[in-house]
Scaffold this motif. Structure first.
Motif, mmCIF file in Angstrom:
data_model
loop_
_atom_site.group_PDB
_atom_site.id
_atom_site.type_symbol
_atom_site.label_atom_id
_atom_site.label_comp_id
_atom_site.label_asym_id
_atom_site.label_seq_id
_atom_site.Cartn_x
_atom_site.Cartn_y
_atom_site.Cartn_z
ATOM 1 N N LYS A 1 -22.520 54.117 51.686
ATOM 2 C CA LYS A 1 -22.517 54.405 50.255
ATOM 3 C C LYS A 1 -22.797 55.874 49.959
ATOM 4 O O LYS A 1 -22.262 56.446 49.016
ATOM 5 C CB LYS A 1 -23.579 53.520 49.569
ATOM 6 C CG LYS A 1 -23.620 53.631 48.060
ATOM 7 C CD LYS A 1 -24.654 52.670 47.498
ATOM 8 C CE LYS A 1 -24.712 52.750 45.981
ATOM 9 N NZ LYS A 1 -25.717 51.828 45.411
ATOM 10 N N ALA A 2 -23.624 56.491 50.792
ATOM 11 C CA ALA A 2 -24.083 57.850 50.505
ATOM 12 C C ALA A 2 -23.475 58.923 51.400
ATOM 13 O O ALA A 2 -23.739 60.098 51.215
ATOM 14 C CB ALA A 2 -25.614 57.897 50.626
ATOM 15 N N ILE A 3 -22.629 58.546 52.357
ATOM 16 C CA ILE A 3 -22.194 59.482 53.388
ATOM 17 C C ILE A 3 -21.451 60.702 52.834
ATOM 18 O O ILE A 3 -21.699 61.837 53.260
ATOM 19 C CB ILE A 3 -21.332 58.762 54.451
ATOM 20 C CG1 ILE A 3 -21.112 59.670 55.661
ATOM 21 C CG2 ILE A 3 -20.024 58.285 53.875
ATOM 22 C CD1 ILE A 3 -22.331 59.930 56.460
ATOM 23 N N GLU A 4 -20.553 60.517 51.886
ATOM 24 C CA GLU A 4 -19.771 61.647 51.376
ATOM 25 C C GLU A 4 -20.653 62.656 50.665
ATOM 26 O O GLU A 4 -20.504 63.870 50.848
ATOM 27 C CB GLU A 4 -18.666 61.144 50.450
ATOM 28 C CG GLU A 4 -17.550 60.421 51.172
ATOM 29 C CD GLU A 4 -16.396 60.071 50.248
ATOM 30 O OE1 GLU A 4 -16.400 60.547 49.087
ATOM 31 O OE2 GLU A 4 -15.491 59.338 50.675
ATOM 32 N N LYS A 5 -21.581 62.171 49.851
ATOM 33 C CA LYS A 5 -22.464 63.088 49.146
ATOM 34 C C LYS A 5 -23.419 63.773 50.108
ATOM 35 O O LYS A 5 -23.787 64.936 49.909
ATOM 36 C CB LYS A 5 -23.231 62.338 48.061
ATOM 37 C CG LYS A 5 -22.344 61.910 46.893
ATOM 38 C CD LYS A 5 -23.133 61.261 45.781
ATOM 39 C CE LYS A 5 -22.216 60.891 44.616
ATOM 40 N NZ LYS A 5 -22.956 60.221 43.519
ATOM 41 N N ALA A 6 -23.836 63.069 51.154
ATOM 42 C CA ALA A 6 -24.726 63.662 52.151
ATOM 43 C C ALA A 6 -24.010 64.795 52.888
ATOM 44 O O ALA A 6 -24.603 65.856 53.148
ATOM 45 C CB ALA A 6 -25.195 62.600 53.147
#
Length: 250
Positions: free
Chosen positions: A165-170
């Protein structure tokens, strides 16, 4: 609960000439990563342990962990690859391989406190006073906020599915970590100004991270300095060698 140890090769850094893999640096005749594995194995609530890194380089761990996952091209990608080895709804402790002074007690304390918060993502922070009391004179990177002066830890607790869920923003966040003007666009100017003035609160930080990544993020204050004492440079290596040799640190 399962555990994932990040042991990817280091492309550069002060310890590159010692080894291109921190995991394999020997301390008291034992690879650094083994100290982390042994601490995890001493905990009755840890079911499986996975390691992400160069599978050939880490082949000596074949009988010591449940699986070795081939590394990706970045830290977020390594976390994602490791997380994909576990069911999405299971709790996962993610640790770096360069915290050889970590103890079962420190991990248990963090895990118990994190579970009580019922969050999607929990991250430990350690007060400067606690670090200075145990390791006086040791340099760490600190952040001053309204609640005190803290350094971050090297372990997080999350659900395996949270990573996707958070990989792209990370990835974007890490890409801009050395570009303050880009980070300001992501975080918001008012947030950056309050951060610079040291008047942000832990709650405000939690809320901003939660909004940014679309999940419930919480900080866990740990009284165990070893959870934030990683090996990034020669002086760190000297410290852990003295401590783990039983010489203490003063």
């Amino acid at each position: 609960m399962n555990a994932l140890i990040l042991a990817g090769k280091q492309a550069d850094g002060p310890l590159k000439e010692v080894s291109d893999s921190k995991a394999t640096i020997k301390i008291e005749g034992k690879e650094m990563i083994l100290y982390v594995i042994e601490a995890l194995k001493a905990l009755d609530f840890i079911q499986k342990i996975a390691v992400v890194g160069d599978k050939d380089r880490l082949s000596f761990l074949a009988k010591k962990v449940d699986m070795i996952v081939e590394q990706g091209n970045s830290l977020p990608q390594n976390i994602l690859r490791g997380a994909e080895a576990f069911p999405e709804d299971e709790e996962l402790l993610v640790l770096t391989c360069d915290i050889p002074m970590i103890t079962p007690e420190a991990i248990r304390d963090f895990a118990v406190k994190a579970r009580e918060l019922e969050a999607d993502f929990c991250y430990p922070i350690v007060r400067k006073e606690d670090n200075d009391a145990k390791y006086p004179g040791v340099h760490r990177t600190y952040v001053r906020i309204k609640d005190g002066t803290f350094t971050g830890g090297n372990i997080v607790m999350l659900k395996a599915g949270t990573v996707k869920k958070a990989i792209e923003k990370a990835e974007a966040f890490l890409a801009y970590r050395k570009k303050p003007w880009m980070l300001a666009r992501i975080l918001g100017i008012s947030f950056v100004v309050k951060f610079a003035l040291g008047i942000l609160t832990i709650k405000e930080l939690e809320n901003r991270v939660s909004d940014l990544f679309g999940l419930k993020a919480r900080a866990v204050i740990s009284n165990y300095p070893e959870i934030g004492t990683d090996v990034d440079k020669e002086s760190d290596l000297e410290l852990v060698r003295k401590v783990l040799a039983g010489e203490g640190y003063r």
